[in-house]
Design a protein around this motif. Structure first.
Motif, PDB file in Angstrom:
ATOM      1  N   ALA A 136       2.932  14.786  -8.456  1.00 58.05           N
ATOM      2  CA  ALA A 136       3.897  15.879  -8.360  1.00 58.05           C
ATOM      3  C   ALA A 136       4.438  16.232  -9.745  1.00 58.05           C
ATOM      4  N   GLU A 137       4.681  15.204 -10.568  1.00 58.82           N
ATOM      5  CA  GLU A 137       5.171  15.461 -11.927  1.00 58.82           C
ATOM      6  C   GLU A 137       4.089  16.087 -12.791  1.00 58.82           C
ATOM      7  N   LEU A 138       2.857  15.621 -12.647  1.00 56.60           N
ATOM      8  CA  LEU A 138       1.760  16.142 -13.464  1.00 56.60           C
ATOM      9  C   LEU A 138       1.500  17.615 -13.167  1.00 56.60           C
ATOM     10  N   THR A 139       1.618  18.011 -11.911  1.00 57.40           N
ATOM     11  CA  THR A 139       1.343  19.401 -11.513  1.00 57.40           C
ATOM     12  C   THR A 139       2.590  20.273 -11.525  1.00 57.40           C
ATOM     13  N   GLY A 140       3.764  19.620 -11.558  1.00 53.26           N
ATOM     14  CA  GLY A 140       5.014  20.368 -11.505  1.00 53.26           C
ATOM     15  C   GLY A 140       5.414  20.788 -10.108  1.00 53.26           C
ATOM     16  N   CYS A 186      -1.125  19.071  -4.137  1.00 53.81           N
ATOM     17  CA  CYS A 186       0.324  19.184  -4.238  1.00 53.81           C
ATOM     18  C   CYS A 186       0.726  20.600  -3.828  1.00 53.81           C
ATOM     19  N   CYS A 187       1.944  20.746  -3.339  1.00 51.87           N
ATOM     20  CA  CYS A 187       2.356  22.077  -2.895  1.00 51.87           C
ATOM     21  C   CYS A 187       3.866  22.233  -3.007  1.00 51.87           C
ATOM     22  N   THR A 188       4.348  23.428  -2.693  1.00 43.55           N
ATOM     23  CA  THR A 188       5.781  23.683  -2.654  1.00 43.55           C
ATOM     24  C   THR A 188       6.364  23.059  -1.391  1.00 43.55           C
ATOM     25  N   GLU A 189       7.659  22.815  -1.421  1.00 48.73           N
ATOM     26  CA  GLU A 189       8.319  22.202  -0.259  1.00 48.73           C
ATOM     27  C   GLU A 189       8.164  23.060   0.996  1.00 48.73           C
ATOM     28  N   THR A 237       0.830  -1.212   0.000  1.00 49.57           N
ATOM     29  CA  THR A 237       0.000   0.000   0.000  1.00 49.57           C
ATOM     30  C   THR A 237       0.856   1.251   0.000  1.00 49.57           C
ATOM     31  N   LEU A 238       1.882   1.270   0.849  1.00 50.61           N
ATOM     32  CA  LEU A 238       2.760   2.440   0.924  1.00 50.61           C
ATOM     33  C   LEU A 238       3.499   2.656  -0.403  1.00 50.61           C
ATOM     34  N   HIS A 239       3.852   1.567  -1.058  1.00 48.88           N
ATOM     35  CA  HIS A 239       4.573   1.678  -2.328  1.00 48.88           C
ATOM     36  C   HIS A 239       3.705   2.350  -3.386  1.00 48.88           C
ATOM     37  N   TYR A 240       2.448   1.877  -3.535  1.00 47.96           N
ATOM     38  CA  TYR A 240       1.632   2.486  -4.599  1.00 47.96           C
ATOM     39  C   TYR A 240       1.248   3.919  -4.255  1.00 47.96           C
ATOM     40  N   ILE A 241       1.116   4.240  -2.962  1.00 44.02           N
ATOM     41  CA  ILE A 241       0.848   5.634  -2.593  1.00 44.02           C
ATOM     42  C   ILE A 241       2.044   6.508  -2.969  1.00 44.02           C
ATOM     43  N   PHE A 242       3.249   5.988  -2.732  1.00 44.19           N
ATOM     44  CA  PHE A 242       4.451   6.727  -3.109  1.00 44.19           C
ATOM     45  C   PHE A 242       4.481   6.982  -4.614  1.00 44.19           C
ATOM     46  N   GLU A 243       4.119   5.965  -5.395  1.00 44.18           N
ATOM     47  CA  GLU A 243       4.087   6.133  -6.849  1.00 44.18           C
ATOM     48  C   GLU A 243       3.027   7.151  -7.258  1.00 44.18           C
ATOM     49  N   TYR A 244       1.869   7.111  -6.577  1.00 49.06           N
ATOM     50  CA  TYR A 244       0.813   8.099  -6.838  1.00 49.06           C
ATOM     51  C   TYR A 244       1.343   9.506  -6.581  1.00 49.06           C
ATOM     52  N   VAL A 266      -1.502  18.598 -21.069  1.00 50.63           N
ATOM     53  CA  VAL A 266      -1.196  19.464 -22.214  1.00 50.63           C
ATOM     54  C   VAL A 266      -1.186  20.950 -21.859  1.00 50.63           C
ATOM     55  N   LEU A 267      -1.650  21.315 -20.675  1.00 48.73           N
ATOM     56  CA  LEU A 267      -1.668  22.723 -20.280  1.00 48.73           C
ATOM     57  C   LEU A 267      -0.450  23.063 -19.421  1.00 48.73           C
ATOM     58  N   LYS A 268      -0.163  24.339 -19.280  1.00 52.01           N
ATOM     59  CA  LYS A 268       0.883  24.757 -18.347  1.00 52.01           C
ATOM     60  C   LYS A 268       0.543  24.246 -16.951  1.00 52.01           C
ATOM     61  N   THR A 269       1.540  23.808 -16.244  1.00 52.38           N
ATOM     62  CA  THR A 269       1.304  23.262 -14.901  1.00 52.38           C
ATOM     63  C   THR A 269       1.053  24.385 -13.901  1.00 52.38           C
ATOM     64  N   PRO A 270       0.412  24.073 -12.775  1.00 57.07           N
ATOM     65  CA  PRO A 270       0.256  25.075 -11.713  1.00 57.07           C
ATOM     66  C   PRO A 270       1.594  25.670 -11.280  1.00 57.07           C
ATOM     67  N   LYS A 271       2.635  24.828 -11.244  1.00 57.33           N
ATOM     68  CA  LYS A 271       3.976  25.322 -10.876  1.00 57.33           C
ATOM     69  C   LYS A 271       4.424  26.406 -11.839  1.00 57.33           C
ATOM     70  N   GLU A 272       4.177  26.208 -13.136  1.00 57.17           N
ATOM     71  CA  GLU A 272       4.582  27.200 -14.136  1.00 57.17           C
ATOM     72  C   GLU A 272       3.810  28.495 -13.995  1.00 57.17           C
TER      73      GLU A 272
END
Length: 447
Positions: free
Chosen positions: A120-124, A281-284, A108-115, A247-253
């Motif tokens: 994080a990559e999708l949102t930037g 997702c958020c900034t560090e 469970t922890l592994h797939y949550i980590f992958e999620y 396909v759109l600019k990410t929130p990070k951008e």
């Protein structure tokens, strides 16, 4: 008489009634007025064999009208690869609970980590939590994050182009936490930047919430919004449809501090409105303000990769009013759903689905405008959802489409309708919908 599926025996019932100080179940409910009591027969069929039960439910299922969906407004009819439900229906996923004991919860922890990694990559963004209930509650939790980070600031600005359903949930959270929600006016279907700036200048603002694409399907230009919010010491929060970020600019951008939204578009069936999954997702910098679980990767004493809940103790989730959030018991089954979906689709698959949706929506919009009975409500860029103004009655138009097997858009007002197109809608289906819509106008012109 004892029934094998009832948990209590007659003796146990009598013992409980005795403790309650009454002699019968009728005495127990004596305070309920007689006119409120149901005295008829329940519509419960006699006992059936397994085969008869299956046939009964098949007959009930056939009573549903299966419509070709051209509606969106937050829930979209995307393709679900067959392998996804096949995997998540495994018993170890359906019965798993919050993975506090890492030594027995590695899967469970592994797939949550992958999620978390994928979101994080999708949102930037720098970090993702282990999912929320849905996009509306995720947005409300982001509002509370801004309030917590804003110290003495008590106002949060919410654009009028944010989905009204989301805004109502945000307002509900705010009411009981002493947060004032202030709207930012819209202008021609987009957030009025000047109005936002004026309200930021008044001071006391902890956060600004916008949506991309917005409720009307418009892809807004948020250039300078983050800078304006940060200059006022406020957080910039962006709500997005997850699949659109392929396909759109990410929130990070765009300079967002917090990215939230609904993950239903990542292959989760509509299923009459749920369940869904919310992402956050958020900034560090804000990681310790983030509600929900966070899974980290480490090495055990044998040098093997291991996964653990990190940064937050279990007690943080059960301290009621002192907790970061009380939403943290999300068991993450739907997070696993979208993790499998994204793994199967890959980056290019997500882009292809978004591009097909874009092409279908623009084709439908162009054809509607060409008919002369529709015009674009907002002459703004859009991805797969758009509003058109109709020269007839929207209710009558939708009723006509329903009668022909189509769920034709979402009514905005008496003359405005919002259509959504996904990769599941073929050109043939779009053309058939157009034939139905245009037939009523051709008939009126002949008369």
């Amino acid at each position: 008489m004892n029934y094998k599926f009832f948990p209590h025996t007659e003796e146990e019932l009598q013992e409980m009634l005795k403790v309650a100080g009454v002699k019968s179940l009728d005495d127990l409910y004596a305070d309920i007025p007689d006119h409120l009591r149901f005295k008829g027969n329940y519509q419960i069929p006699e006992e059936m064999s397994e085969l008869e039960v299956r046939e009964l439910f098949n007959e009930l299922g056939l009573m549903n009208d299966e419509l070709v969906c051209f509606a969106g407004a937050g829930v979209y009819d995307h393709y679900t690869p067959a392998v996804v439900p096949n995997i998540i229906e495994r018993s170890e996923f359906l019965t798993s609970y919050t993975p506090y004991q890492a030594e027995i919860s590695q899967g469970t922890l592994h797939y949550i980590f992958e999620y978390q990694s994928m979101m994080a990559e999708l949102t930037g963004m720098d970090i993702s939590n282990a999912s929320m209930y849905d996009g509306a509650t995720a947005t409300a939790e982001a509002m509370m994050m801004a309030y917590a980070a804003g110290k003495k600031a008590t106002k949060v600005l919410v654009s009028d182009t944010v989905d009204p359903k989301v805004r109502r949930v945000v307002e509900t959270y705010a009411k009981f936490h002493g947060v004032e929600i202030v709207g930012i006016n819209q202008k021609d279907g987009v957030t009025d930047k000047e109005d936002m700036q004026a309200k930021l200048n008044e001071g006391g603002v902890a956060g600004v919430i916008v949506q991309m694409p917005n409720y009307y399907g418009v892809v807004e230009d948020y250039s300078g919004f983050a800078d304006a919010a940060h200059d006022a010491k406020a957080l910039f929060i962006m709500n997005s449809v997850a699949a659109d970020l392929a396909v759109l600019k990410t929130p990070k951008e765009w300079g967002a501090d917090v990215a939230v939204g609904d993950g239903q578009s990542l292959g989760i069936p509509m299923t009459f409105g749920g369940p869904s999954v919310g992402y956050m997702c958020c900034t560090e910098k804000l990681i310790r303000k983030m509600p929900g679980r966070i899974v980290g990767m480490t090495m055990d004493n044998r040098g093997q990769r291991a996964f653990v809940l990190t940064l937050q103790a279990r007690e943080q989730h059960i301290r009621r009013q002192k907790a970061t959030s009380n939403i943290c018991s999300n068991q993450s089954l739907m997070a696993l759903f979208v993790t499998i979906y994204m793994s199967l689709m890959g980056k290019e698959g997500l882009k292809e689905a978004a591009n097909l949706s874009y092409a279908g929506a623009h084709y439908l919009c162009d054809k509607l405008v060409e008919s002369g009975h529709f015009k674009k409500t907002f002459d703004k860029p859009f991805l797969n959802e758009f509003c058109v103004t109709y020269d007839g009655n929207v209710d009558e138009l939708q009723d006509l489409c329903l009668g022909n097997g189509y769920l034709a858009g979402v009514k905005i007002d008496d003359h405005t309708i919002m259509f959504a197109v996904t990769e599941k809608r073929s050109k043939e289906e779009i053309d058939e919908l157009l034939d139905v819509i245009l037939s009523v106008n051709e008939k009126e012109e002949e008369e």
